[in-house]
Design a protein around this motif. Sequence first.
Motif, PDB file in Angstrom:
ATOM      1  N   UNK A  65      -9.386  34.552  25.686  1.00 46.09           N
ATOM      2  CA  UNK A  65      -8.794  33.439  26.438  1.00 46.09           C
ATOM      3  C   UNK A  65      -7.452  32.979  25.869  1.00 46.09           C
ATOM      4  N   UNK A  66      -6.702  33.912  25.304  1.00 46.38           N
ATOM      5  CA  UNK A  66      -5.359  33.614  24.807  1.00 46.38           C
ATOM      6  C   UNK A  66      -4.312  33.774  25.905  1.00 46.38           C
ATOM      7  N   UNK A  67      -4.647  34.533  26.919  1.00 41.84           N
ATOM      8  CA  UNK A  67      -3.760  34.766  28.067  1.00 41.84           C
ATOM      9  C   UNK A  67      -4.610  34.847  29.323  1.00 41.84           C
ATOM     10  N   UNK A  68      -4.042  34.424  30.438  1.00 38.48           N
ATOM     11  CA  UNK A  68      -4.742  34.539  31.711  1.00 38.48           C
ATOM     12  C   UNK A  68      -4.695  35.993  32.168  1.00 38.48           C
ATOM     13  N   UNK A  69      -5.806  36.468  32.703  1.00 35.94           N
ATOM     14  CA  UNK A  69      -5.886  37.872  33.116  1.00 35.94           C
ATOM     15  C   UNK A  69      -4.817  38.243  34.138  1.00 35.94           C
ATOM     16  N   UNK A  70      -4.584  37.383  35.125  1.00 31.29           N
ATOM     17  CA  UNK A  70      -3.646  37.728  36.187  1.00 31.29           C
ATOM     18  C   UNK A  70      -2.204  37.843  35.696  1.00 31.29           C
ATOM     19  N   UNK A  71      -1.886  37.227  34.546  1.00 33.11           N
ATOM     20  CA  UNK A  71      -0.527  37.323  34.006  1.00 33.11           C
ATOM     21  C   UNK A  71      -0.267  38.671  33.339  1.00 33.11           C
ATOM     22  N   UNK A  72      -1.324  39.416  33.053  1.00 32.16           N
ATOM     23  CA  UNK A  72      -1.173  40.688  32.358  1.00 32.16           C
ATOM     24  C   UNK A  72      -1.616  41.887  33.199  1.00 32.16           C
ATOM     25  N   UNK A  73      -1.883  41.672  34.470  1.00 32.87           N
ATOM     26  CA  UNK A  73      -2.363  42.740  35.347  1.00 32.87           C
ATOM     27  C   UNK A  73      -1.502  43.988  35.256  1.00 32.87           C
ATOM     28  N   UNK A  74      -0.251  43.860  35.640  1.00 32.05           N
ATOM     29  CA  UNK A  74       0.618  45.036  35.699  1.00 32.05           C
ATOM     30  C   UNK A  74       0.920  45.622  34.324  1.00 32.05           C
ATOM     31  N   UNK A  75       1.194  44.806  33.304  1.00 32.65           N
ATOM     32  CA  UNK A  75       1.411  45.428  31.993  1.00 32.65           C
ATOM     33  C   UNK A  75       0.208  46.235  31.505  1.00 32.65           C
ATOM     34  N   UNK A  76      -1.000  45.700  31.663  1.00 34.40           N
ATOM     35  CA  UNK A  76      -2.192  46.433  31.212  1.00 34.40           C
ATOM     36  C   UNK A  76      -2.346  47.728  31.998  1.00 34.40           C
ATOM     37  N   UNK A  77      -2.266  47.643  33.312  1.00 42.84           N
ATOM     38  CA  UNK A  77      -2.431  48.844  34.139  1.00 42.84           C
ATOM     39  C   UNK A  77      -1.334  49.865  33.853  1.00 42.84           C
ATOM     40  N   UNK A  78      -0.095  49.403  33.701  1.00 43.86           N
ATOM     41  CA  UNK A  78       0.994  50.342  33.404  1.00 43.86           C
ATOM     42  C   UNK A  78       0.780  51.018  32.053  1.00 43.86           C
ATOM     43  N   UNK A  79       0.420  50.238  31.035  1.00 37.30           N
ATOM     44  CA  UNK A  79       0.233  50.819  29.703  1.00 37.30           C
ATOM     45  C   UNK A  79      -0.870  51.877  29.708  1.00 37.30           C
ATOM     46  N   UNK A  80      -1.994  51.590  30.365  1.00 38.08           N
ATOM     47  CA  UNK A  80      -3.068  52.588  30.455  1.00 38.08           C
ATOM     48  C   UNK A  80      -2.613  53.817  31.235  1.00 38.08           C
ATOM     49  N   UNK A  81      -1.953  53.602  32.366  1.00 39.87           N
ATOM     50  CA  UNK A  81      -1.526  54.735  33.191  1.00 39.87           C
ATOM     51  C   UNK A  81      -0.537  55.611  32.438  1.00 39.87           C
ATOM     52  N   UNK A  82       0.414  54.965  31.746  1.00 40.95           N
ATOM     53  CA  UNK A  82       1.415  55.738  31.007  1.00 40.95           C
ATOM     54  C   UNK A  82       0.774  56.480  29.836  1.00 40.95           C
ATOM     55  N   UNK A  83      -0.207  55.846  29.216  1.00 41.63           N
ATOM     56  CA  UNK A  83      -0.948  56.514  28.155  1.00 41.63           C
ATOM     57  C   UNK A  83      -1.621  57.782  28.679  1.00 41.63           C
ATOM     58  N   UNK A  84      -2.256  57.658  29.837  1.00 36.87           N
ATOM     59  CA  UNK A  84      -2.905  58.829  30.450  1.00 36.87           C
ATOM     60  C   UNK A  84      -1.882  59.914  30.769  1.00 36.87           C
ATOM     61  N   UNK A  85      -0.775  59.516  31.380  1.00 39.16           N
ATOM     62  CA  UNK A  85       0.253  60.494  31.752  1.00 39.16           C
ATOM     63  C   UNK A  85       0.730  61.281  30.529  1.00 39.16           C
ATOM     64  N   UNK A  86       1.030  60.571  29.446  1.00 41.05           N
ATOM     65  CA  UNK A  86       1.524  61.244  28.240  1.00 41.05           C
ATOM     66  C   UNK A  86       0.458  62.123  27.592  1.00 41.05           C
ATOM     67  N   UNK A  87      -0.792  61.651  27.553  1.00 44.04           N
ATOM     68  CA  UNK A  87      -1.874  62.450  26.960  1.00 44.04           C
ATOM     69  C   UNK A  87      -2.130  63.712  27.781  1.00 44.04           C
ATOM     70  N   UNK A  88      -2.084  63.580  29.106  1.00 44.82           N
ATOM     71  CA  UNK A  88      -2.255  64.753  29.964  1.00 44.82           C
ATOM     72  C   UNK A  88      -1.117  65.747  29.750  1.00 44.82           C
ATOM     73  N   UNK A  89       0.108  65.252  29.718  1.00 43.34           N
ATOM     74  CA  UNK A  89       1.264  66.131  29.501  1.00 43.34           C
ATOM     75  C   UNK A  89       1.172  66.819  28.145  1.00 43.34           C
ATOM     76  N   UNK A  90       0.658  66.116  27.150  1.00 41.28           N
ATOM     77  CA  UNK A  90       0.491  66.704  25.831  1.00 41.28           C
ATOM     78  C   UNK A  90      -0.530  67.845  25.872  1.00 41.28           C
ATOM     79  N   UNK A  91      -1.642  67.625  26.554  1.00 45.64           N
ATOM     80  CA  UNK A  91      -2.672  68.667  26.651  1.00 45.64           C
ATOM     81  C   UNK A  91      -2.187  69.850  27.474  1.00 45.64           C
ATOM     82  N   UNK A  92      -1.533  69.571  28.581  1.00 45.36           N
ATOM     83  CA  UNK A  92      -1.050  70.631  29.468  1.00 45.36           C
ATOM     84  C   UNK A  92       0.061  71.408  28.782  1.00 45.36           C
ATOM     85  N   UNK A  93       0.915  70.707  28.084  1.00 44.52           N
ATOM     86  CA  UNK A  93       2.056  71.210  27.311  1.00 44.52           C
ATOM     87  C   UNK A  93       3.117  71.945  28.135  1.00 44.52           C
TER      88      UNK A  93
END
Length: 190
Positions: A65-93
Motif C-alpha cells: 500500500x505504498x502506491x495505488x495499483x492504477x498509478x503503476x498499471x502501464x509501468x508494471x505491464x511494460x516492464x514485464x513485457x519488455x523483460x519477456x521480449x529480451x529473455x525470448x530474444x536471448x534464448x532465440x539468439x
Amino acid sequence: MKDELDESATLKPLFEEPSSEHERPDPWTGPKGFMLGGMALPTKFELSQQYFDAANLLIEAVKRDEMEDYKLTNPILFLYRHSLELALKSFISTAGEHHRLGSLADEFERAFREKFSDAPPSWIKATLNEIASIDPNSTAFRYAENRDTTRKKWVPVDGEVYVGLRNLQETMKTLNAILVALNGGRGPRA
C-alpha cells in the motif's frame, strides 16, 4: 521556487567519467549509482532480469500500500513485457530487431523444438500470445495505445480488461523461472 532548488544538483552533470570516488567494495555500500556502457554493458538476458526485478519491486510497493495499483498499471505491464521480449530474444539468439511478441512466441517455439526435439509447454505460447493480443508491438503498455502502422495513427487498446495483480506476478515469476533455466540459470536475486 528558486529557493527550493539545490543549485549544486543542477550544475553537476548526470553522466560522469568514472573515477576512484565512484568505487565501492560491494553493491550495498556507497556511493549509490550505476555504471552504464563499457564493461557494464549487460547481455540481453541480464537486461531482461533488470526489467523483471523492477516490475516485481513495483508490485511489492502496491502490495504494501505504498502506491495505488492504477498509478503503476502501464509501468508494471511494460516492464514485464519488455523483460519477456529480451529473455525470448536471448534464448532465440537470432531474433530480429522487431518487438512483435506474437512473432517472438513463434520463434521461441521453433528454437525450443530445435534444441529439445519437443514442444514447449503450450501455456507458455498461450500466455505470450495473450499479452501480444493487448500489446503486439510494445506500444500499448508504453503509451497506453497501440500504433496502427497501416492507418498511421494511434488507437486505444480494444475494450476493457482486468489484470489481477497476484495472478500477473505469479504467472510472470513462473514464466521467468523457465526462461532463466533456458538461458543458463542466471536469474534475479529474489
